[in-house]
Design an enzyme around this catalytic site. Structure first.
Site, PDB file in Angstrom:
ATOM      1  N   CYS A 111     -10.645   0.042   4.000  1.00  0.00           N
ATOM      2  CA  CYS A 111      -9.247  -0.065   3.587  1.00  0.00           C
ATOM      3  C   CYS A 111      -8.690   1.332   3.350  1.00  0.00           C
ATOM      4  CB  CYS A 111      -9.162  -0.905   2.315  1.00  0.00           C
ATOM      5  SG  CYS A 111      -7.496  -1.131   1.688  1.00  0.00           S
TER       6      CYS A 111
ATOM      7  N   HIS B 197      -3.232  -7.920   0.378  1.00  0.00           N
ATOM      8  CA  HIS B 197      -2.490  -6.829  -0.284  1.00  0.00           C
ATOM      9  C   HIS B 197      -1.136  -7.334  -0.777  1.00  0.00           C
ATOM     10  CE1 HIS B 197      -4.969  -3.293   0.139  1.00  0.00           C
ATOM     11  NE2 HIS B 197      -5.126  -3.501   1.440  1.00  0.00           N
TER      12      HIS B 197
ATOM     13  N   GLU C  32      -4.545  -7.839   5.099  1.00  0.00           N
ATOM     14  CA  GLU C  32      -3.225  -7.299   4.759  1.00  0.00           C
ATOM     15  C   GLU C  32      -2.411  -8.284   3.922  1.00  0.00           C
ATOM     16  OE1 GLU C  32      -3.013  -4.217   5.077  1.00  0.00           O
ATOM     17  OE2 GLU C  32      -4.577  -3.944   6.562  1.00  0.00           O
TER      18      GLU C  32
ATOM     19  N   GLN D  45       0.809  -1.221   0.000  1.00  0.00           N
ATOM     20  CA  GLN D  45       0.000   0.000   0.000  1.00  0.00           C
ATOM     21  C   GLN D  45       0.838   1.264   0.000  1.00  0.00           C
ATOM     22  OE1 GLN D  45      -2.475  -1.689   3.397  1.00  0.00           O
ATOM     23  NE2 GLN D  45      -3.909  -0.284   2.402  1.00  0.00           N
TER      24      GLN D  45
END
Length: 171
Positions: A91, A137, A134, A51
């Site tokens: 998110c 991701h 997570e 991210q």
């Protein structure tokens, strides 16, 4: 410490599959500190390295209200999964959007901590959801991928409109 820019959906860099962390050193620990600062400031309860445009298998999270339980997962791997739960997720890369997502209720995960020491953790409820979110991701997946194509398109349009309005306000 420095606050890092957070990539926002549909940025294609969010689709990058993160590579394993090769070594745990002072530079990585500094990145971890920056990620915590970024996550807390956002505010959020989890942040994957993907991210913040760092494509290594690293995530930080803290589900406590007073920021007293910071957890670091380097090269996380889910070993066991059990049950299911539906949780309304949000998110930092999809600001202002929340949707119900079905995930495993209980997981056991193995990872390295900020000192490079291996550990295993059993998690359920919100902690299990956050870890799975997570890790997604790190695998190039965003929670909106669990939505129907129609809902995903609506999210994309809503975010574009938010960005346009924010740009107009800044002018």
């Amino acid at each position: 410490m420095a606050k890092l820019p957070i990539l926002e959906f549909p940025d294609p860099r969010l689709r990058t599959v993160a590579k394993p962390v090769e070594s745990v050193d002072d530079a990585l620990r500094e990145r971890i500190a920056d990620m915590f600062e970024t996550m807390y400031a956002a505010p959020g309860i989890g942040l994957a390295a993907t991210q913040v445009n760092y494509h290594r298998r690293l995530l930080v999270l803290d589900i406590s209200e007073d920021h007293s339980q910071p957890l670091v997962f380097i090269n996380p791997e889910i070993l066991e999964r059990d049950g299911s739960q539906v949780y309304q997720e949000g998110c930092l890369s999809v600001p202002g959007i929340f949707a119900d997502v079905t995930r495993y209720n209980r997981i056991r995960v193995r990872a390295l901590d900020r000192d490079g020491q291996s550990f295993e953790l059993e998690a359920d409820g919100l902690l299990a959801v956050c870890i799975q979110h997570e890790i997604d991701h790190l695998d190039g997946k965003v929670f909106v991928d669990y939505l129907s194509p129609l809902k995903r398109d609506l999210v994309r349009k809503k975010l574009a409109k938010q960005r346009k309005l924010a740009g107009e306000d800044a002018a």
